[in-house]
Design a protein around this motif. Structure first.
Motif, PDB file in Angstrom:
ATOM      1  N   ARG A 601       0.836  -1.197   0.000  1.00 58.46           N
ATOM      2  CA  ARG A 601       0.000   0.000   0.000  1.00 58.46           C
ATOM      3  C   ARG A 601       0.875   1.252   0.000  1.00 58.46           C
ATOM      4  NH1 ARG A 601      -3.106  -3.713   3.060  1.00 58.46           N
ATOM      5  NH2 ARG A 601      -1.897  -3.303   4.948  1.00 58.46           N
ATOM      6  N   ALA A 602       0.315   2.339  -0.491  1.00 57.94           N
ATOM      7  CA  ALA A 602       1.071   3.591  -0.596  1.00 57.94           C
ATOM      8  C   ALA A 602       1.649   3.984   0.752  1.00 57.94           C
ATOM      9  CB  ALA A 602       0.166   4.700  -1.127  1.00 57.94           C
ATOM     10  N   GLY A 603       2.928   4.371   0.754  1.00 64.22           N
ATOM     11  CA  GLY A 603       3.586   4.815   1.969  1.00 64.22           C
ATOM     12  C   GLY A 603       4.374   3.738   2.681  1.00 64.22           C
ATOM     13  N   GLU A 604       4.172   2.461   2.308  1.00 69.79           N
ATOM     14  CA  GLU A 604       4.907   1.388   2.961  1.00 69.79           C
ATOM     15  C   GLU A 604       6.315   1.276   2.369  1.00 69.79           C
ATOM     16  OE1 GLU A 604       1.662  -1.773   4.590  1.00 69.79           O
ATOM     17  OE2 GLU A 604       2.197  -1.959   2.480  1.00 69.79           O
ATOM     18  N   GLU A 605       7.259   0.933   3.198  1.00 67.22           N
ATOM     19  CA  GLU A 605       8.651   0.835   2.771  1.00 67.22           C
ATOM     20  C   GLU A 605       8.864  -0.458   1.986  1.00 67.22           C
ATOM     21  OE1 GLU A 605      13.199   0.933   4.639  1.00 67.22           O
ATOM     22  OE2 GLU A 605      11.429   0.967   5.953  1.00 67.22           O
ATOM     23  N   ILE A 606       9.465  -0.317   0.809  1.00 67.75           N
ATOM     24  CA  ILE A 606       9.699  -1.469  -0.049  1.00 67.75           C
ATOM     25  C   ILE A 606      11.095  -2.022   0.228  1.00 67.75           C
ATOM     26  CG2 ILE A 606       9.789  -2.296  -2.418  1.00 67.75           C
ATOM     27  CD1 ILE A 606       7.012  -1.375  -1.428  1.00 67.75           C
ATOM     28  N   LYS A 607      11.166  -3.289   0.629  1.00 68.97           N
ATOM     29  CA  LYS A 607      12.439  -3.938   0.942  1.00 68.97           C
ATOM     30  C   LYS A 607      12.576  -5.224   0.134  1.00 68.97           C
ATOM     31  CE  LYS A 607      12.387  -2.359   5.787  1.00 68.97           C
ATOM     32  NZ  LYS A 607      12.407  -2.819   7.205  1.00 68.97           N
ATOM     33  N   GLU A 608      13.817  -5.679   0.009  1.00 70.82           N
ATOM     34  CA  GLU A 608      14.041  -6.956  -0.655  1.00 70.82           C
ATOM     35  C   GLU A 608      13.598  -8.096   0.257  1.00 70.82           C
ATOM     36  OE1 GLU A 608      18.010  -7.402  -2.062  1.00 70.82           O
ATOM     37  OE2 GLU A 608      17.878  -5.710  -3.453  1.00 70.82           O
TER      38      GLU A 608
END
Length: 664
Positions: A601-608
């Motif tokens: 969702r918008a605003g969530e941190e994208i991590k590997e």
């Protein structure tokens, strides 16, 4: 007595620049080829008929080279035309495409995505005095869309459609479903007002026009519970928005009395009235006499009857200094593509709006008011003011009738998937209208297939419908690559996202190899209103099919996320992800948690991440297959949510075992 030939003086050789000997002629300009389609290494020669040959040539020119070439008078023609219509092109290394066809006008366009639909047309002002042999003339376009000439064009198009015996598709039996209300505008001396048609409408009431328009972000005159009775008595013409005034003028000019405008003929603050009337969209537009498409108007305050830019004069003199009438004008690349079988492509704010697509697909006849001219489409033919001869091209209103006439189930399903792909590119002011705004088209498909509708997918074609893919289009960076904040549709439906989506289009051979790998066990959709093809509050399907677990890994390449499946014994399989993905945890047995992947969702941190997912084989095409990548649902315990699609060889998923899966 004349002298014998042997004693005569030899004739003087003509100047090499104008002589008849091809070897002595001046060579054509290396940039523009003297705007002559003949004699170039890339010239294409074709027979238009058994007696007439035609030559065409497409050149791609460098903008800086064109500007520097002051010695060529033909390059001068191009630069004058570009100066008139493409401000700021000078000083840039832009590329221009020039289309040349013998005895026709010249088409010039900037070779980039932003201006590809805008074309400068260069043509001879008089057929009897063409400045060079291969240049043709162009059909005149009136300087105002509200001129007598433009109205005459519209009347001729409509009359031909109504009387032409070949237009059988345009005279199919009309639905008995009628709009509840119309706007009575036909008599200048009588008040403009909303009327209710009743259960037995008169033949005159059944002959009405529909308006397709952008609401825009500003105020719109709408019918409400509070003002309805006032609007039913009298609506002063001067109180109407500019676009509505124009629509009334057009209705009167075409000799009709009634028009249907959604904002006035549906009570906007009545949920029941809106749901009831919006569910009739299919019949309302199909039964209308003609749809006025205000293509260029961005809101109801913008006129569609307006002045158009007049052609400009281009200075041109031949080698003897003789001046010729040469003209240039801007047109839009709106014509149907006969080779690709695609319909007309009008451009303007309305073509970006989701509701407008079904209004145009469902109409029997449409009159598009564009920036440069009028376009007419019906279920049989197309024409426009720059090419007024009517031809049986593919048209937008013909999409569904053509599919239904195909007699093959896949033809109808292909038409639906094509429409959905186009629809997904368009915008909605109210995001929850995603399913209602295409429900009119869905009703026509359901009438033909008798299939259950599953929030944008069809049970009878579910195997293929499940395999839509979020397409990284040219404006992908502008698209929201996130899950929606509020529930709108199950994740297996394209309506659950605001993304441009596509479907795989198998060729005829692949169709013979197509084999479903899944069995549909159970489906359920929970509706929120009166429209059975509209908004849903929940939905799920239970399938049985071959599935196996794999690791889904995330990485980044050139600033874009990539997700790949790792299956033991095979190389990595890149997936087509629905949107950005994120690792999460869901409750497991005995109070434990289990890692899964879900849409971010918008605003969530994208991590590997490297997390286990389920891969469901959905369909196979010979020795390769397509399937869904699924993650455990945090909303419904034990169910799965869609993350994307994958394609692989049969052997790469050979260890898949039969499994029941609930998708939500």
């Amino acid at each position: 007595m004349p002298l014998p030939k042997s004693l005569r003086q030899p004739a003087k050789r003509k100047n090499s620049s104008s002589g008849s000997n091809p070897q002595l002629r001046r060579k054509p300009c290396r940039i523009c080829h003297n705007l002559d389609p003949r004699g170039h290494s890339s010239s294409v020669y074709q027979m238009e008929s058994s007696k007439k040959a035609s030559t065409s040539l497409t050149l791609v020119l460098d903008g800086l080279s064109l500007q520097k070439n002051h010695s060529c008078r033909f390059c001068g023609v191009l630069t004058q035309a570009l100066d008139a219509f493409f401000e700021g092109w000078r000083g840039k290394r832009g590329r221009f495409t020039v289309d040349l066809t013998e005895k026709r006008s010249i088409k010039v366009r900037i070779d980039d995505g932003a201006s590809k639909s805008e074309i400068v047309e260069i043509y001879a002002g008089s057929a009897s005095r063409s400045p060079w042999p291969t240049l043709g003339t162009a059909h005149p376009i009136p300087s105002n869309s509200g001129s007598d000439e433009s109205f005459d064009f519209a009347r001729r198009c409509i009359q031909d459609c109504l009387t032409n015996t070949k237009h059988t598709s345009c005279r199919t039996s009309l639905s008995s479903i009628t709009p509840k209300r119309l706007l009575d505008v036909g008599r200048v001396t009588a008040p403009i007002r909303i009327i209710e048609m009743g259960t037995h409408p008169t033949p005159e009431e059944l002959k009405y026009i529909t308006l397709s328009h952008c609401w825009g972000t500003g105020p719109v005159l709408t019918a409400t519970k509070e003002n309805y009775y006032s609007l039913a008595r009298n609506i002063p013409f001067e109180k109407l928005p500019s676009l509505f005034q124009d629509a009334i003028i057009i209705t009167r000019q075409l000799g009709l009395r009634y028009i249907w405008i959604d904002s006035l003929c549906i009570i906007q603050d009545s949920i029941r009235d809106w749901e009831t009337e919006s569910a009739k969209m299919s019949a309302i537009y199909e039964n209308s006499y003609i749809t006025i498409s205000a293509t260029t108007s961005g809101d109801s305050q913008t006129h569609c009857l307006s002045d158009r830019r007049k052609p400009v004069k281009i200075d041109y003199r031949n080698t003897t200094g003789k001046e010729f009438a040469l003209r240039a004008r801007k047109i839009l690349n709106h014509h149907p593509d006969a080779k690709e079988g695609t319909p007309a492509r009008p451009t303007g704010p309305l073509t970006t709006r989701a509701w407008a697509l079904q209004e145009h697909v469902l109409s029997t006849r449409i009159l598009h008011y564009t920036e440069t001219e009028l376009l007419f489409e019906c279920k049989t033919s197309y024409c426009c003011e720059c090419q007024p001869s009517r031809k049986a091209y593919s048209t937008t209103p013909a999409l569904i009738p053509k599919a239904l006439g195909n007699g093959k189930k896949y033809g109808i399903c292909d038409a639906w998937q094509h429409i959905v792909s186009q629809y997904s590119k368009r915008e909605l002011t109210v995001p929850m209208d995603k399913l209602p705004a295409i429900s009119g088209i869905a009703s026509r498909i359901q009438e033909a297939t008798k299939s259950d509708y599953l929030a944008g997918l069809w049970r009878e074609n579910l195997t293929s419908d499940l395999l839509w893919s979020a397409n990284p289009s040219s404006n992908a960076r502008l698209e929201p690559s996130w899950a929606l904040d509020a529930y709108r549709a199950p994740t297996f439906s394209w309506a659950s996202l605001d993304r441009t989506i596509t479907y795989y289009e198998p060729d005829d051979h692949e169709r013979t190899l197509f084999k479903p790998n899944i069995e549909i066990l159970e489906t359920e959709m929970s509706l929120t209103g009166l429209n059975s093809l509209g908004t849903v509050s929940d939905g799920w399907i239970r399938l049985r099919g071959p599935a196996l677990y794999a690791l889904l890994t995330s990485s980044e390449k050139d600033g874009r996320p990539e997700y790949s499946l790792l299956i033991k014994g095979t190389s990595a399989i890149q997936i087509s992800h629905d949107c950005l993905l994120i690792e999460d945890e869901v409750p497991a047995r005995l109070g434990e948690v289990e890692k899964t992947v879900r849409r971010a969702r918008a605003g969530e941190e994208i991590k590997e991440f490297k997390t286990r997912v389920l891969c469901l084989r959905v369909a196979s095409y010979g020795d390769w297959l397509s399937g869904l990548v699924l993650g455990l649902s945090s909303r419904v315990t034990g169910a799965y949510e869609r993350l994307g699609t994958f394609a692989a060889g049969i052997g790469e998923t050979s260890r898949a075992g039969s499994r029941e899966v609930k998708l939500v």
